[in-house]
Structures are given as C-alpha cells and as structure tokens.
Design a protein around this motif. Sequence first.
Motif, short mmCIF file in Angstrom:
data_model
loop_
_atom_site.label_atom_id
_atom_site.label_comp_id
_atom_site.label_asym_id
_atom_site.label_seq_id
_atom_site.Cartn_x
_atom_site.Cartn_y
_atom_site.Cartn_z
N LEU A 44 32.42 48.15 47.36
CA LEU A 44 31.95 47.12 46.43
C LEU A 44 30.75 47.62 45.63
N ALA A 47 31.91 50.17 43.05
CA ALA A 47 32.63 49.58 41.92
C ALA A 47 31.71 48.82 40.97
N THR A 48 30.61 48.29 41.49
CA THR A 48 29.73 47.45 40.67
C THR A 48 28.42 48.14 40.31
N LYS A 49 28.27 49.41 40.73
CA LYS A 49 27.04 50.18 40.48
C LYS A 49 25.82 49.51 41.14
N ASN A 50 26.07 48.80 42.23
CA ASN A 50 24.98 48.16 42.97
C ASN A 50 24.59 49.08 44.13
N GLU A 162 38.83 45.00 46.30
CA GLU A 162 39.12 44.95 44.86
C GLU A 162 39.15 43.51 44.35
N VAL A 165 35.61 42.33 43.83
CA VAL A 165 35.06 42.89 42.58
C VAL A 165 35.59 42.10 41.39
N ARG A 166 36.89 41.84 41.37
CA ARG A 166 37.49 41.09 40.24
C ARG A 166 36.88 39.71 40.10
N GLY A 168 33.87 38.83 40.79
CA GLY A 168 32.47 38.84 40.42
C GLY A 168 31.49 39.19 41.52
N PHE A 170 29.19 41.35 44.06
CA PHE A 170 28.47 42.62 43.91
C PHE A 170 27.77 43.01 45.20
N THR A 174 29.19 37.29 50.28
CA THR A 174 29.55 36.51 49.10
C THR A 174 30.53 35.44 49.53
#
Length: 197
Positions: A44, A47-50, A162, A165-166, A168, A170, A174
């Motif tokens: 995650l 994919a989110t650059k976190n 995935e 990620v889709r 939202g 990050f 969550t």
Amino acid sequence: MSKTVEFFFDFGSPTTYLAHTQLPAICAEHGANLEYRPILLGGLFQATKNASPVMVPAKGRYMMIDLARFATRYGVPFKLNPHFPINTLQLMRMAVGVQEQHPERFMDFASAVFNALWVAGKNLGDPAVLAEVLSAAGFAPPALLALTADEAVKAKLKANTEEAVRRGAFGAPTFYIGEQMYFGQDRLDFIAEALRD
C-alpha cells in the motif's frame, strides 16, 4: 439493515492493534457487521508513495507517545515491539488463509498475532517463536505455513491491497462504511457516530 465496517489491516501496524482492541465492541454495540480485510501495508505504501511515520524521526517519536496515551485511554496493554518494523508478508498470507479455510477461527488467530506483536513484543520473524505462538493459540504451524505458499491466498492478499488503493487508502488501519473512508484508530469515534445514524 445492519451496516458493515470493513477494516483494512496489517498486523505490523501498532495503531491497527489498538483499533483491533476496540472495533469489535463498537460494532457489537451498534449491531454492525465487522469485516477484517487483510492487506500488505508495504504494498500500500509503495502504491501510494506513502511511508511509515517512523521514517520521520520527530513524527516517529511523537507517535510512540501517542500510542501509549491511547493504550491507557482504552485500558489495554501495549508494548512497542523491539523488532519493529516487521515484515508481515507471511502473517498476512496466513490471515487470508485462515479467513478462507477456517473463518470461525480467524479472531483467535488475529488476537494471538496482535498480542504476540504488541503486548508480548515477540519476534514473529523467527520461525520457532512463530510456531510457539501459533501452537499456543491452537493452530498447527505447518498447516498455516503451507497456506502462505498457496497461490489463491497470495492472489487474494494482493487483490485486497489493490482494492484498498483503488478506494483511496494510503495506510492502516483504514475503515469503510459504504463509500465513507476513515483512517486511523483515532477516528473510531467517527465510526461509532456513523453506525448510530
């Protein structure tokens, strides 16, 4: 019709452990369904650059203080795992496998892993320690280890990540109630409010 709380989680997140100690009771109080959705937090983040808060030293130091405060507020034990950060790929695959093949034992598995990591501070990257924790919780370690190599299990964990990620996400934990997203164990009061509506 009862509402459903989707809980996207990774065992390697201490804030996710804290959410785990509270969310089942919140959902039970409001007659809501609770769905644990295993993801791979590293995937995650990629994919989110976190990145984990501990990657920022000042933020990481504060997070440790905040975790202790919330553990005190919730009245639950908490100890920062000395082996943190933790590679949870094997553990998360096991979580998917147990959900798929033995759903009635999932909460036993989740609680055993969360407690080993964030109460006892165990190194679950050590095969002997992991086997001891699983055995104590009534699981057969070889059977769970076999699940980690199952292609369907691998695919499900990837698909869950995935999907997060889709939608939202990050980080972890969550939560989703329908289309509404909530991030962080410090947002559980918003979840309780949403379940009351």
